[in-house]
Scaffold this motif. Structure first.
Motif, PDB file in Angstrom:
ATOM      1  N   VAL A   1     -13.864  -5.397   6.397  1.00 12.14           N
ATOM      2  CA  VAL A   1     -13.046  -4.482   7.183  1.00 12.14           C
ATOM      3  C   VAL A   1     -12.296  -3.535   6.244  1.00 12.14           C
ATOM      4  O   VAL A   1     -11.842  -3.937   5.168  1.00 12.14           O
ATOM      5  CB  VAL A   1     -12.050  -5.259   8.073  1.00 12.14           C
ATOM      6  CG1 VAL A   1     -11.186  -6.190   7.254  1.00 12.14           C
ATOM      7  CG2 VAL A   1     -11.170  -4.319   8.893  1.00 12.14           C
ATOM      8  N   THR A   2     -12.217  -2.276   6.638  1.00 10.91           N
ATOM      9  CA  THR A   2     -11.415  -1.306   5.889  1.00 10.91           C
ATOM     10  C   THR A   2     -10.358  -0.727   6.815  1.00 10.91           C
ATOM     11  O   THR A   2     -10.554  -0.643   8.030  1.00 10.91           O
ATOM     12  CB  THR A   2     -12.255  -0.154   5.308  1.00 10.91           C
ATOM     13  OG1 THR A   2     -12.743   0.674   6.381  1.00 10.91           O
ATOM     14  CG2 THR A   2     -13.422  -0.683   4.498  1.00 10.91           C
ATOM     15  N   GLY A   3      -9.240  -0.298   6.227  1.00 12.96           N
ATOM     16  CA  GLY A   3      -8.191   0.335   7.003  1.00 12.96           C
ATOM     17  C   GLY A   3      -7.378   1.261   6.118  1.00 12.96           C
ATOM     18  O   GLY A   3      -7.433   1.164   4.876  1.00 12.96           O
ATOM     19  N   VAL A   4      -6.627   2.164   6.736  1.00 22.84           N
ATOM     20  CA  VAL A   4      -5.822   3.134   5.990  1.00 22.84           C
ATOM     21  C   VAL A   4      -4.366   3.039   6.431  1.00 22.84           C
ATOM     22  O   VAL A   4      -4.067   2.957   7.619  1.00 22.84           O
ATOM     23  CB  VAL A   4      -6.361   4.582   6.212  1.00 22.84           C
ATOM     24  CG1 VAL A   4      -5.456   5.591   5.525  1.00 22.84           C
ATOM     25  CG2 VAL A   4      -7.785   4.692   5.675  1.00 22.84           C
ATOM     26  N   LYS A   5      -3.462   3.040   5.451  1.00 24.21           N
ATOM     27  CA  LYS A   5      -2.031   2.942   5.712  1.00 24.21           C
ATOM     28  C   LYS A   5      -1.518   4.233   6.336  1.00 24.21           C
ATOM     29  O   LYS A   5      -1.817   5.333   5.851  1.00 24.21           O
ATOM     30  CB  LYS A   5      -1.286   2.667   4.389  1.00 24.21           C
ATOM     31  CG  LYS A   5       0.215   2.489   4.503  1.00 24.21           C
ATOM     32  CD  LYS A   5       0.556   1.134   5.125  1.00 24.21           C
ATOM     33  CE  LYS A   5       2.068   0.857   5.071  1.00 24.21           C
ATOM     34  NZ  LYS A   5       2.492   0.423   3.736  1.00 24.21           N
ATOM     35  N   GLU A   6      -0.752   4.093   7.372  1.00 28.78           N
ATOM     36  CA  GLU A   6      -0.182   5.257   8.047  1.00 28.78           C
ATOM     37  C   GLU A   6       0.860   5.937   7.158  1.00 28.78           C
ATOM     38  O   GLU A   6       1.430   5.319   6.281  1.00 28.78           O
ATOM     39  CB  GLU A   6       0.460   4.827   9.366  1.00 28.78           C
ATOM     40  CG  GLU A   6      -0.529   4.192  10.349  1.00 28.78           C
ATOM     41  CD  GLU A   6       0.169   3.558  11.535  1.00 28.78           C
ATOM     42  OE1 GLU A   6       1.411   3.513  11.544  1.00 28.78           O
ATOM     43  OE2 GLU A   6      -0.532   3.110  12.450  1.00 28.78           O
TER      44      GLU A   6
ATOM     45  N   LEU B   1       0.818  -1.212   0.000  1.00 28.98           N
ATOM     46  CA  LEU B   1       0.000   0.000   0.000  1.00 28.98           C
ATOM     47  C   LEU B   1       0.850   1.260   0.000  1.00 28.98           C
ATOM     48  O   LEU B   1       1.875   1.334   0.680  1.00 28.98           O
ATOM     49  CB  LEU B   1      -0.884   0.031   1.256  1.00 28.98           C
ATOM     50  CG  LEU B   1      -2.284  -0.568   1.202  1.00 28.98           C
ATOM     51  CD1 LEU B   1      -2.907  -0.522   2.589  1.00 28.98           C
ATOM     52  CD2 LEU B   1      -3.165   0.138   0.196  1.00 28.98           C
ATOM     53  N   LYS B   2       0.380   2.266  -0.724  1.00 32.40           N
ATOM     54  CA  LYS B   2       0.976   3.590  -0.642  1.00 32.40           C
ATOM     55  C   LYS B   2       0.583   4.213   0.698  1.00 32.40           C
ATOM     56  O   LYS B   2      -0.471   3.874   1.255  1.00 32.40           O
ATOM     57  CB  LYS B   2       0.450   4.494  -1.769  1.00 32.40           C
ATOM     58  CG  LYS B   2       0.826   4.070  -3.168  1.00 32.40           C
ATOM     59  CD  LYS B   2       0.190   5.013  -4.182  1.00 32.40           C
ATOM     60  CE  LYS B   2       0.498   4.609  -5.617  1.00 32.40           C
ATOM     61  NZ  LYS B   2      -0.160   5.508  -6.592  1.00 32.40           N
ATOM     62  N   PRO B   3       1.374   5.134   1.232  1.00 31.54           N
ATOM     63  CA  PRO B   3       0.939   5.867   2.428  1.00 31.54           C
ATOM     64  C   PRO B   3      -0.400   6.550   2.162  1.00 31.54           C
ATOM     65  O   PRO B   3      -0.590   7.189   1.126  1.00 31.54           O
ATOM     66  CB  PRO B   3       2.052   6.895   2.628  1.00 31.54           C
ATOM     67  CG  PRO B   3       3.264   6.264   2.003  1.00 31.54           C
ATOM     68  CD  PRO B   3       2.735   5.515   0.808  1.00 31.54           C
TER      69      PRO B   3
END
Length: 245
Positions: A239-244, A153-155
């Protein structure tokens, strides 16, 4: 072909044996065909919100890249490409990839497919979205798998996953009901012990640098023969999430 890393040779063989049926809506993958509308509607809405796109547009995600990990026959890769994503689908099963490529060519949908696991990809490759639907319950090491997938994943990029909760209700419905009573799936398709609790999923995503944003249940209505979103995470959930960063 046996793949190193998180891919299970037994699981690869199981899904390879069913590969010819991927695009048959009445065949062995009928549950996924029934499941697809609610999964795609959820993703379209969540992607539009995260990336600031119009969900009503014909191709709202033009210019964005997506990696479909465990893409199988391409049941999600193709419609996501039609939404505008530049899609790369990877799967550890050679026959699955061959079927997906053939169907994409016939459909005229531009999807790039590769026989690979996430840990085998070029370490420099990064995507706006990484997708892993109904895969974690079939790998040998979930934490390692998610670490490898989320590394792609990209930031600021978005992860979306789906699996089943390790609850008595999930065992009753997803194993006994789906495999033995309704015979939606071949017996042995799922091992209840490999199901992942939502708290475990969130913890492993956090360990991979991804902060969980949403967890939504998905339930089957036998009277209407449709799936729908629900507040209950007892059986199937997204589930969803976001890369730090």
């Amino acid at each position: 072909m046996s793949q190193p890393g998180t891919a299970s040779p037994e699981e690869i063989a199981r899904f390879t044996a069913m590969a010819e049926a991927w695009w048959d809506p009445h065949g062995k993958f009928k549950p996924l065909h029934k499941f697809n509308p609610v999964r795609l509607a959820f993703m379209r809405r969540e992607f539009a919100r995260h990336f600031g796109r119009d969900p009503e547009a014909a191709r709202p995600f033009e210019g964005l890249t997506l990696l479909d990990v465990g893409s199988g026959g391409g049941l999600l890769s193709e419609p996501l490409a039609e939404m505008g994503f530049t899609v790369t689908g990877i799967d550890a099963g050679e026959k699955n990839v061959a079927i997906a490529r053939l169907h994409a060519e016939k459909s005229g949908v531009p999807v790039t497919y590769r026989v690979a696991t996430p840990e085998q990809l070029d370490p420099e490759l990064r995507f706006d979205v990484v997708l892993s639907m109904e895969v974690v319950e079939h790998v040998t090491d979930v934490a390692l798998f998610l670490e490898a997938a989320c590394a792609r994943l990209k930031p600021g990029g978005m992860f979306v996953g789906a699996t089943m909760n390790r609850t008595p209700k999930a065992w009753l419905l997803a194993v006994v009901g789906a495999e033995y009573v309704l015979r939606w799936l071949p017996r042995g398709t799922h091992d209840w012990h490999k199901f992942v609790r939502p708290s475990e999923f969130a913890r492993m995503l956090r360990g991979a640098g991804v902060e969980t944003r949403r967890q939504v249940g998905v339930a089957y209505n036998p009277l209407l023969d449709v799936w729908r979103e629900t507040d209950s995470l007892e059986v199937n959930y997204l589930v969803t999430g976001v890369k730090e960063g």
